[in-house]
Design a protein around this motif. Structure first.
Motif, PDB file in Angstrom:
ATOM      1  N   GLU A 152       0.163  10.615 -12.386  1.00  0.00           N
ATOM      2  CA  GLU A 152       1.507  10.909 -11.890  1.00  0.00           C
ATOM      3  C   GLU A 152       1.368  11.259 -10.410  1.00  0.00           C
ATOM      4  O   GLU A 152       0.671  12.237 -10.075  1.00  0.00           O
ATOM      5  CB  GLU A 152       2.062  12.127 -12.639  1.00  0.00           C
ATOM      6  N   PRO A 153       2.002  10.501  -9.501  1.00  0.00           N
ATOM      7  CA  PRO A 153       1.862  10.839  -8.069  1.00  0.00           C
ATOM      8  C   PRO A 153       2.435  12.225  -7.779  1.00  0.00           C
ATOM      9  O   PRO A 153       3.547  12.538  -8.189  1.00  0.00           O
ATOM     10  CB  PRO A 153       2.679   9.754  -7.358  1.00  0.00           C
ATOM     11  N   VAL A 154       1.649  13.059  -7.074  1.00  0.00           N
ATOM     12  CA  VAL A 154       2.127  14.401  -6.707  1.00  0.00           C
ATOM     13  C   VAL A 154       2.233  14.562  -5.192  1.00  0.00           C
ATOM     14  O   VAL A 154       2.889  15.482  -4.713  1.00  0.00           O
ATOM     15  CB  VAL A 154       1.241  15.523  -7.303  1.00  0.00           C
ATOM     16  N   SER A 155       1.605  13.678  -4.410  1.00  0.00           N
ATOM     17  CA  SER A 155       1.818  13.646  -2.966  1.00  0.00           C
ATOM     18  C   SER A 155       1.423  12.257  -2.484  1.00  0.00           C
ATOM     19  O   SER A 155       0.599  11.589  -3.120  1.00  0.00           O
ATOM     20  CB  SER A 155       1.004  14.726  -2.244  1.00  0.00           C
ATOM     21  N   ALA A 156       2.046  11.832  -1.379  1.00  0.00           N
ATOM     22  CA  ALA A 156       1.756  10.495  -0.857  1.00  0.00           C
ATOM     23  C   ALA A 156       1.990  10.488   0.644  1.00  0.00           C
ATOM     24  O   ALA A 156       2.857  11.209   1.150  1.00  0.00           O
ATOM     25  CB  ALA A 156       2.636   9.444  -1.531  1.00  0.00           C
ATOM     26  N   GLU A 157       1.170   9.701   1.343  1.00  0.00           N
ATOM     27  CA  GLU A 157       1.300   9.558   2.798  1.00  0.00           C
ATOM     28  C   GLU A 157       1.192   8.078   3.141  1.00  0.00           C
ATOM     29  O   GLU A 157       0.430   7.349   2.509  1.00  0.00           O
ATOM     30  CB  GLU A 157       0.180  10.312   3.518  1.00  0.00           C
ATOM     31  N   VAL A 158       1.951   7.674   4.160  1.00  0.00           N
ATOM     32  CA  VAL A 158       1.945   6.270   4.573  1.00  0.00           C
ATOM     33  C   VAL A 158       1.576   6.186   6.046  1.00  0.00           C
ATOM     34  O   VAL A 158       2.223   6.821   6.879  1.00  0.00           O
ATOM     35  CB  VAL A 158       3.333   5.613   4.366  1.00  0.00           C
ATOM     36  N   GLY A 159       0.519   5.419   6.363  1.00  0.00           N
ATOM     37  CA  GLY A 159       0.120   5.207   7.745  1.00  0.00           C
ATOM     38  C   GLY A 159       0.685   3.897   8.275  1.00  0.00           C
ATOM     39  O   GLY A 159       1.607   3.318   7.677  1.00  0.00           O
ATOM     40  N   ALA A 160       0.135   3.433   9.389  1.00  0.00           N
ATOM     41  CA  ALA A 160       0.549   2.146   9.940  1.00  0.00           C
ATOM     42  C   ALA A 160       0.129   1.030   8.983  1.00  0.00           C
ATOM     43  O   ALA A 160      -0.856   1.167   8.257  1.00  0.00           O
ATOM     44  CB  ALA A 160      -0.103   1.942  11.298  1.00  0.00           C
ATOM     45  N   ASP A 161       0.899  -0.059   8.974  1.00  0.00           N
ATOM     46  CA  ASP A 161       0.585  -1.161   8.061  1.00  0.00           C
ATOM     47  C   ASP A 161      -0.445  -2.086   8.716  1.00  0.00           C
ATOM     48  O   ASP A 161      -0.345  -2.413   9.894  1.00  0.00           O
ATOM     49  CB  ASP A 161       1.863  -1.939   7.738  1.00  0.00           C
ATOM     50  N   HIS A 162      -1.467  -2.469   7.936  1.00  0.00           N
ATOM     51  CA  HIS A 162      -2.505  -3.381   8.413  1.00  0.00           C
ATOM     52  C   HIS A 162      -2.796  -4.368   7.287  1.00  0.00           C
ATOM     53  O   HIS A 162      -2.564  -4.051   6.118  1.00  0.00           O
ATOM     54  CB  HIS A 162      -3.810  -2.628   8.708  1.00  0.00           C
ATOM     55  N   PRO A 163      -3.372  -5.532   7.596  1.00  0.00           N
ATOM     56  CA  PRO A 163      -3.792  -6.436   6.518  1.00  0.00           C
ATOM     57  C   PRO A 163      -4.781  -5.722   5.593  1.00  0.00           C
ATOM     58  O   PRO A 163      -5.676  -5.008   6.057  1.00  0.00           O
ATOM     59  CB  PRO A 163      -4.458  -7.594   7.265  1.00  0.00           C
ATOM     60  N   ARG A 164      -4.584  -5.898   4.320  1.00  0.00           N
ATOM     61  CA  ARG A 164      -5.389  -5.183   3.311  1.00  0.00           C
ATOM     62  C   ARG A 164      -6.811  -5.726   3.218  1.00  0.00           C
ATOM     63  O   ARG A 164      -7.050  -6.928   3.411  1.00  0.00           O
ATOM     64  CB  ARG A 164      -4.733  -5.332   1.922  1.00  0.00           C
ATOM     65  N   LEU A 165      -7.731  -4.842   2.862  1.00  0.00           N
ATOM     66  CA  LEU A 165      -9.089  -5.265   2.494  1.00  0.00           C
ATOM     67  C   LEU A 165      -9.016  -5.723   1.037  1.00  0.00           C
ATOM     68  O   LEU A 165      -8.664  -4.938   0.152  1.00  0.00           O
ATOM     69  CB  LEU A 165     -10.067  -4.097   2.639  1.00  0.00           C
ATOM     70  N   ARG A 166      -9.338  -6.981   0.821  1.00  0.00           N
ATOM     71  CA  ARG A 166      -9.178  -7.569  -0.512  1.00  0.00           C
ATOM     72  C   ARG A 166     -10.529  -7.883  -1.149  1.00  0.00           C
ATOM     73  O   ARG A 166     -11.566  -7.857  -0.476  1.00  0.00           O
ATOM     74  CB  ARG A 166      -8.304  -8.823  -0.439  1.00  0.00           C
ATOM     75  N   LEU A 167     -10.445  -8.185  -2.448  1.00  0.00           N
ATOM     76  CA  LEU A 167     -11.679  -8.446  -3.196  1.00  0.00           C
ATOM     77  C   LEU A 167     -12.571  -9.469  -2.500  1.00  0.00           C
ATOM     78  O   LEU A 167     -13.789  -9.288  -2.416  1.00  0.00           O
ATOM     79  CB  LEU A 167     -11.307  -8.919  -4.615  1.00  0.00           C
ATOM     80  N   HIS A 168     -11.977 -10.547  -1.978  1.00  0.00           N
ATOM     81  CA  HIS A 168     -12.831 -11.600  -1.398  1.00  0.00           C
ATOM     82  C   HIS A 168     -13.574 -11.104  -0.157  1.00  0.00           C
ATOM     83  O   HIS A 168     -14.579 -11.691   0.225  1.00  0.00           O
ATOM     84  CB  HIS A 168     -12.015 -12.865  -1.107  1.00  0.00           C
ATOM     85  N   HIS A 169     -13.089 -10.010   0.466  1.00  0.00           N
ATOM     86  CA  HIS A 169     -13.787  -9.451   1.628  1.00  0.00           C
ATOM     87  C   HIS A 169     -15.040  -8.662   1.223  1.00  0.00           C
ATOM     88  O   HIS A 169     -15.915  -8.441   2.057  1.00  0.00           O
ATOM     89  CB  HIS A 169     -12.879  -8.486   2.403  1.00  0.00           C
ATOM     90  N   VAL A 170     -15.073  -8.181  -0.005  1.00  0.00           N
ATOM     91  CA  VAL A 170     -16.113  -7.200  -0.378  1.00  0.00           C
ATOM     92  C   VAL A 170     -16.927  -7.604  -1.601  1.00  0.00           C
ATOM     93  O   VAL A 170     -17.770  -6.828  -2.063  1.00  0.00           O
ATOM     94  CB  VAL A 170     -15.479  -5.799  -0.637  1.00  0.00           C
ATOM     95  N   GLU A 171     -16.696  -8.824  -2.125  1.00  0.00           N
ATOM     96  CA  GLU A 171     -17.411  -9.162  -3.360  1.00  0.00           C
ATOM     97  C   GLU A 171     -18.902  -9.381  -3.129  1.00  0.00           C
ATOM     98  O   GLU A 171     -19.666  -9.492  -4.077  1.00  0.00           O
ATOM     99  CB  GLU A 171     -16.757 -10.341  -4.103  1.00  0.00           C
ATOM    100  N   ASP A 172     -19.329  -9.399  -1.858  1.00  0.00           N
ATOM    101  CA  ASP A 172     -20.764  -9.470  -1.568  1.00  0.00           C
ATOM    102  C   ASP A 172     -21.436  -8.100  -1.672  1.00  0.00           C
ATOM    103  O   ASP A 172     -22.666  -8.014  -1.629  1.00  0.00           O
ATOM    104  CB  ASP A 172     -20.986 -10.030  -0.155  1.00  0.00           C
ATOM    105  N   ILE A 173     -20.662  -7.033  -1.767  1.00  0.00           N
ATOM    106  CA  ILE A 173     -21.270  -5.702  -1.853  1.00  0.00           C
ATOM    107  C   ILE A 173     -21.883  -5.528  -3.246  1.00  0.00           C
ATOM    108  O   ILE A 173     -21.218  -5.761  -4.264  1.00  0.00           O
ATOM    109  CB  ILE A 173     -20.217  -4.594  -1.585  1.00  0.00           C
ATOM    110  N   GLU A 174     -23.136  -5.138  -3.255  1.00  0.00           N
ATOM    111  CA  GLU A 174     -23.841  -4.891  -4.522  1.00  0.00           C
ATOM    112  C   GLU A 174     -23.436  -3.501  -5.012  1.00  0.00           C
ATOM    113  O   GLU A 174     -23.704  -2.495  -4.342  1.00  0.00           O
ATOM    114  CB  GLU A 174     -25.347  -4.951  -4.274  1.00  0.00           C
TER     115      GLU A 174
END
Ligand SMILES: Cc1cc2nc3c(=O)[nH]c(=O)nc-3n(C[C@H](O)[C@H](O)[C@H](O)COP(=O)(O)O)c2cc1C
Length: 173
Positions: free
Chosen positions: A139-161
């Motif tokens: 259940e969300p109890v607090s939330a903050e929103v920063g500047a919008d940027h392109p998201r880091l997605r699975l295809h960016h990080v699937e090389d991480i072991e």
């Protein structure tokens, strides 16, 4: 899943979803933990609920099993280093929180200073279907929103072991 191509097709469909990655952090007592997570989604509207799946193999699950609060940090393309820290290493081996900037939030949950897009959730349920991952419902109890940027997605990080592979199951008892 039968060996009729279903498993490969399922994997291909999941890759097309290419989920945005988050870092899940949590705390119980004086222990802190956090990991890179791709299995997560909003799962109710009124009241809002959010589901995050933790691998039983991870230190984050061991601490999270005892925790009330969790923080979900949305990563953007500039967060590759945090993804490597939280996805490629384990709290079983190193203190991740000595290597990043954070402040304590509700219940002591670490809030990553470099990730202003984040919310803290209070655990209202746990779903265990006897697989390698366990779902915590928040259940969300607090939330903050920063500047919008392109998201880091699975295809960016699937090389991480991963610091732990999901096959390594962990019994928190
Ligand atoms: C691309 C990617 C996606 C991942 N998705 C999840 C996930 O959805 N849930 C999870 O518990 N671990 C996931 N992991 C694994 C953890 O981030 C990883 O094992 C981490 O090192 C565990 O750290 P810990 O032992 O300190 O908790 C993922 C790792 C990678 C590289």
């Amino acid at each position: 899943v039968n060996d009729d191509g279903t498993a490969a097709a399922f994997d291909a469909l999941m890759a097309r979803l290419d989920p945005a990655m988050v870092v899940l952090t949590t705390a119980a007592g004086d222990q802190r933990a956090g990991s890179l997570v791709g299995f997560h989604a909003q799962c109710a509207i009124a009241p809002p609920r959010y589901a995050v799946w933790m691998s039983r193999a991870n230190d984050t699950y061991r601490v999270g099993a005892l925790a009330e609060h969790f923080a979900v940090h949305l990563l953007h393309e500039g967060h590759r280093g945090l993804a490597e820290l939280f996805g490629g290493t384990s709290g079983d081996d190193i203190d991740k929180f000595a290597r990043c900037r954070w402040t304590p939030g509700p219940g002591g949950v670490p809030l990553l200073e470099d990730c202003p897009d984040r919310f803290v959730g209070r655990r209202v349920g746990l779903v265990d279907v006897d697989t390698d991952h366990v779902c915590v419902v928040l259940e969300p109890v607090s939330a903050e929103v920063g500047a919008d940027h392109p998201r880091l997605r699975l295809h960016h990080v699937e090389d991480i072991e991963p610091g732990h592979r999901a096959e390594e199951r962990h019994d928190p008892t």
